[in-house]
Scaffold this motif. Sequence first.
Motif, PDB file in Angstrom:
ATOM      1  N   SER A  71       0.823  -1.204   0.000  1.00 58.65           N
ATOM      2  CA  SER A  71       0.000   0.000   0.000  1.00 58.65           C
ATOM      3  C   SER A  71       0.859   1.257   0.000  1.00 58.65           C
ATOM      4  O   SER A  71       0.578   2.216  -0.729  1.00 58.65           O
ATOM      5  CB  SER A  71      -0.930   0.002   1.219  1.00 58.65           C
ATOM      6  OG  SER A  71      -1.825  -1.095   1.170  1.00 58.65           O
ATOM      7  N   GLU A 107       0.931   3.824  -3.116  1.00 55.94           N
ATOM      8  CA  GLU A 107       0.531   5.219  -2.914  1.00 55.94           C
ATOM      9  C   GLU A 107       1.607   6.175  -3.418  1.00 55.94           C
ATOM     10  O   GLU A 107       1.300   7.223  -3.994  1.00 55.94           O
ATOM     11  CB  GLU A 107       0.254   5.470  -1.427  1.00 55.94           C
ATOM     12  CG  GLU A 107      -1.046   4.849  -0.934  1.00 55.94           C
ATOM     13  CD  GLU A 107      -1.205   4.995   0.567  1.00 55.94           C
ATOM     14  OE1 GLU A 107      -0.353   5.678   1.190  1.00 55.94           O
ATOM     15  OE2 GLU A 107      -2.165   4.436   1.122  1.00 55.94           O
ATOM     16  N   ARG A 123      -5.228   4.599 -10.633  1.00 52.26           N
ATOM     17  CA  ARG A 123      -5.408   3.393  -9.814  1.00 52.26           C
ATOM     18  C   ARG A 123      -5.590   2.157 -10.692  1.00 52.26           C
ATOM     19  O   ARG A 123      -5.023   1.091 -10.395  1.00 52.26           O
ATOM     20  CB  ARG A 123      -6.611   3.553  -8.891  1.00 52.26           C
ATOM     21  CG  ARG A 123      -6.867   2.319  -8.030  1.00 52.26           C
ATOM     22  CD  ARG A 123      -8.104   2.452  -7.181  1.00 52.26           C
ATOM     23  NE  ARG A 123      -8.426   1.201  -6.525  1.00 52.26           N
ATOM     24  CZ  ARG A 123      -7.899   0.767  -5.396  1.00 52.26           C
ATOM     25  NH1 ARG A 123      -6.992   1.497  -4.779  1.00 52.26           N
ATOM     26  NH2 ARG A 123      -8.261  -0.396  -4.876  1.00 52.26           N
TER      27      ARG A 123
END
Length: 337
Positions: free
Chosen positions: A14, A18, A36
Amino acid sequence: MTTYGERTSLEHLSTTAEAVARAVEEVIEGKPEVVRLALTVLLAEGHLLVEDVPGVGKTMLAKALARAVDCSVARVQFTPDLLPSDITGVSVFDQQRRDFEFRPGAVFAQVVIGDEINRASPKTQSALLESMEEGQVTVDGRTYELPRPFMVVATQNPVEMEGTYPLPEAQRDRFMARVAIGYPAPEAELRMLRTHGAHSPLERLRPVAHTDDLLKLIEAVREVHVEEALYRYAVELVDATRRHPELRLGASPRATLHLLRAARASAALAGRDYVIPDDVQALAVPVLAHRLLPTAQAQLNHRSADRIVAEIVQRLAVPDPSPGRRVGPQAAGGRSA
């Protein structure tokens, strides 16, 4: 039960994802959902087709994604006179060694940007088929492995525009997902004018993830859990496209595999080590629609493949986590199915 090591992998995934997303969003203003999806395809070891009108940032998205990850990058400008050997490579006779020497083509990179892929002839487009499916290239009877990770990000203009060729069905089926960037919102376009007017943000973009990190993230995505009910749900979604009266070509078994792999990546990006129905539903249109061929009557009625897939998702019952139970389409994650 999730172990400490698995939690650490997901947290690292994650955090790294990010960082990549933020880096790409500095170049592509106001399109977080597009960024995304591109990351989802990258972590699922798929290939991305970016389809839209000229000037909305298709090539910029591909370049930004490639630069944000410390991978080898090759760009191919597809034109009508491009040859298959320009992509795969060619064997050249070496006078000194008295032997043939293989000179790799542009496909021997970890991220291959195929710019305006539908401007090349179908013969040249098909040069990517083996590499996209098997991660290898065969030239003059010899097979050469491609580097990992390997991803093709291809851009194309709509087929109704002059000077383009429609992609063969076999080619389209090898792309995990298709995305349309669309025009930016007025506020995003204003920010773009302020930041892009003097210089290109690509010049300042530096890698925020390395190849080794990316390979570890891909391995972590493979370990994301999928319940048996979701396997069946994915099969039912794909099977519904094969039986739909407005589609003359439904989705292939490869599409089912791509849907589940993308759902795993989407779950991991959300910080989960398990897939939920929302992951599958959100990816159904970008993963399935570009593979489908509506009937002539459906086209006359302006019924697009995207709309048909969305209606299938809306109509199909959503699996319940409890074995043997099914719920209505409004029960998945509190969102319409």
